[in-house]
Design an enzyme around this catalytic site. Sequence first.
Site, PDB file in Angstrom:
ATOM      1  N   GLY A  32       0.879  -1.298  -0.410  1.00  0.00           N
ATOM      2  CA  GLY A  32       0.049   0.171   0.382  1.00  0.00           C
ATOM      3  C   GLY A  32       0.763   1.326  -0.268  1.00  0.00           C
ATOM      4  N   ASP A  34       3.023   2.147   2.145  1.00  0.00           N
ATOM      5  CA  ASP A  34       4.551   2.305   2.502  1.00  0.00           C
ATOM      6  C   ASP A  34       5.005   1.805   1.244  1.00  0.00           C
ATOM      7  OD1 ASP A  34       6.925   1.668   3.842  1.00  0.00           O
ATOM      8  OD2 ASP A  34       7.055  -0.269   4.464  1.00  0.00           O
TER       9      ASP A  34
END
Length: 264
Positions: A32, A34
């Site tokens: 996602g 990150d």
Amino acid sequence: MQFRVLLGDITTWHADGIVNSASSSLLGLSGGTDNAIHRAGGISLTSACRALKGCHTGDAKVTFGYKLPAKYVIHAVGPIWVGGKRGEEEELVSCYRKSLLLAEEKKIGYLAFTSISTEDKRYPRQRAAAAVIPVILSEGAYFTRIDMVCTDEAMQDIYTRAAVLFWLRRLNDGHCDGQSSLVDEAMIALVMLRVSADKPDPIALAERVRQMRRVLRPFLDMSQPRSILDMEQAADQVMASYRTLDELQADSNLGDTVPPYYQA
């Protein structure tokens, strides 16, 4: 300090620093947001993270942002949710506190957070917001602005409501001698929660503050102490008012200009 809860893409946020919900390896493996931050920051960001040799849960480390608009990225390692009985809340609060300390050390004036652990590590959003919003609002006085950047409207509502309840508790606990200035501060804070524009029109701001005061007049007129139910009902009224205010926002120019007592 201005605190806002906004929808957006953290990888395009023009803050001085952003806070990433990182994996313990710091290599963009949480998925996602990150992963998106590592892609946007480029290979230099990932190389800098690799040199840090990981990070413990509840802690955070900082790198430059490289290709990101933000100068710095603070990589905060939040806990994986396993039911709430293994110290997850303490670890979550710890990584927010560590992020604030690192940002202050780097003299970051404008900081933007992602929602740590909720999207990648199953931490319940409402519990996360209830735990960390008081930390940000109580311990973030150094900063000019802090944004919570949300990925969807449901997340935005959850973090907004947590901030609304923070201010209602402050009003409930406020001493009579300082109540007038506290009310003024709270009304501006509540209005600014959903203001996305960077250059506010002071007249538009003043009108929206007056509207917020009218929304909360029944709560403000109650005798103290107010009950938890009173605060929850007042929070419902404030949240309902944002729907109207959001409709007006596109026609206003509301943003940074606020009275002196709300400056960092």
